[in-house]
Each structure stands twice: as C-alpha cells, then as structure tokens.
Design a protein around this motif. Sequence first.
Motif, short mmCIF file in Angstrom:
data_model
loop_
_atom_site.label_atom_id
_atom_site.label_comp_id
_atom_site.label_asym_id
_atom_site.label_seq_id
_atom_site.Cartn_x
_atom_site.Cartn_y
_atom_site.Cartn_z
N TYR A 2 1.09 -1.32 -0.19
CA TYR A 2 -0.11 -0.44 -0.21
C TYR A 2 0.28 1.40 0.16
CZ TYR A 2 -4.41 -1.95 0.70
OH TYR A 2 -5.47 -3.00 0.57
N PHE A 6 1.63 3.91 -3.25
CA PHE A 6 0.83 5.56 -2.80
C PHE A 6 2.45 6.62 -2.34
CE2 PHE A 6 -2.11 8.50 -0.93
CZ PHE A 6 -2.18 9.08 -0.22
N LEU A 335 -8.57 3.45 -1.43
CA LEU A 335 -7.58 3.06 -2.43
C LEU A 335 -7.83 3.01 -3.77
CD1 LEU A 335 -4.46 2.98 -2.51
CD2 LEU A 335 -5.21 -0.02 -2.30
#
Length: 363
Positions: A2, A6, A335
Amino acid sequence: MYRLVFGLFLFLLLLVVKSPLFRGTRIDASYGAMIMAIGIFFISVFPQVDLPLVLPSYIIDLSLFFIWLFLIFSFMKAALRGVFRKRYLTHPVQSFAVGTWVAGTSILCLVLFHQFPFLKPIIFTVALLNTGLWVFYLVLCLKSYRVIFSARYYKRVHGIVFLSTVSTQSLVIVFNTLFQSPLLQQCSRWIIAAGLCLYFLNLILITIRFQRFKAGDILNGWKNTNCIIHGAMSISGIAAIISGAFTQEVILVMWIWAALLFFIVESIELWRLAARLHVYSLHEAVGRYHVSQWARNFTFGTFYMFTLHIDFTGAPALFTVVQQLVVESGIPILLLLLVIECILFFKDSLPWAESRNHIKQRA
C-alpha cells in the motif's frame, strides 16, 4: 505494498504539480482539496493497514508538504502579479474555495504531527498562522453570503459553500490534537457550534438552489462539490469526538445526519453517472479530470474516519453492523478512488495531454 504504491503516486504527483508553476498555468484555488484528500487518506486509512513498511512513511509526508509549498508559491506568485484578488476573491461562490487552503493546511499539520511529533512547536506556529487565514476567510465568507442573499445569486450555489464549515472544524481538530485542556474544550464547543450554524446556513442556500432542479439538470447541473454536504457534517463529528466537547448522544445524531446525507447525495451521484454514460462516451462521462473531484476523496475519507472512531455503545445493534461494514469495506474503496483520481490527474496534466489538446484545437 500500500505504502509503495501510494508513495510512487505522490512522487509523480509532486512532479506534475511542479510543472504548472514553471509553465505559467493558473492554479485553481480548489487545489487545496488535493492536500485534504491525500492527507485524510493518510490519517484515516494507513493506521488500519497492518502491512510491512516498503517505503518510509516520511517520504509520503514530505511529498505532501512539498505539494503544499508549490501551491503556496503559486498563490504568492499571483499576489505579486496583482491578480490574486481578481482571481480568487471576487466571485461570491467560488471565493469559498479559499477554505481548501485552511482545511488543507490543517490536514497537513495533522499528517506532520503524527509522523514528526518533535516538530510540535513549528506545527503549532503554522496552525496559528492558519487561524489568521481562517479569520480572513470567515470575513470573506460573510461578505459572500451577503452578496448571494442580496443579489439572489442562488442559481450558482453548490457544495463548495460548505467549506466554511469544513475549514472551521479542521482548526478544532488540529488544536485538540496538539493540546488538551478544559479551556480548549470549552472554546471548541463554541467553535464547532459556529461551524454548524454555517452548515445550516449553507443548507438553506442549497435547498433554495435545488427547489427548481429538474431531472434533465442532472447531467451538468449537479456539481462534484455537492458531496461536501455530508462531508462537512462528518468532519464536524470528528471535531466533536476529538475535542470531547459534545455528548455521545449529540455525536450519534451528527453521525445519523451524515450517514443519511451520504446515502442521498451518493445515490444522486450514481444517478448522474448512469445518465452521463447514457448520453456521453465513457471518456466524456467519467474520464475527464476536474480539481473538484478531490472533494469526493476527502468526504469519503472523513465519513470513514467519523464512523471508525464513533462509539456506538448503547445504540441499537444495527449501528454496530453498519460501522463494521464501513470500516471493512472503506479501505479498498478509498484506495481505489485515490488511484482513479491520480490517474485522471496525470492524464490531464502531463505534457503529452497538453500536446494532444493543442492538436485538437488546431484541427
């Protein structure tokens, strides 16, 4: 994973935001919503993701900080060129976008404090300066309200006006995160109440605006910023929880209000999506970037954070079930929304997109 994904997105985002400043492209006042959207994702979602660190989180924080700096420099550039007032402060509705600067700075302070608590004195100084900006913004809002009511300028009103509430409650969250005291709690109660008064004033304006709303207006008459209608109540609830200024019963009422409006507003959004896909091509319907789209990421994030932290003790079991559903499904949804928004942003901002648009104009 993640954090890696990101972080890469933020790094690219930094490069793209940097380029308009050197090309002389106008930076919209609403770009503060980008800081708000990314920051609330970092605050609300990342602590819930129990995955190993692939990319140091401070890189993400610093990338967000540099994006904020680039935006500040662009506004300073406009001021030095003598176009700041005309560009950002004269329109009675669009001037509310200045609230994204206040809320965006507040969110940035929260992000930096969570990562660098030893910078508390510097963050507090920025928060104080941001309070001065909020006072200026509040005066600007009051002038805009007067113009809207006196000139009956209701037709142009949309969810952007709720930024007066969002910016106010964001300051409450920052100061109650940095400090805790009985005096601050008392002050927070009054400030949150003032923000809620602005909220219901904005709700009156929106109600007047949509009294004559027709089904055919859904294509282009419904704005992305209308999601702030529920987002403003969500951030008010977060401020109430963090400050401890209101009882659990009051906070529950605020959550019910936010959840109800979330359902109504996002149902209208789905209606608009279906209508646009029926009339336009896929690219024209959903593939074009607009700065106001960041508001959706922010409001979804605030509702997720509000739901995550509210205490449903004593409430019917249904509330706990809804809370669990929102918390479990919120991370992938937030997300996905962020990735989609970044893709749209890159597609619109990168040089090849400008060249393609230039070719189309010549043709």
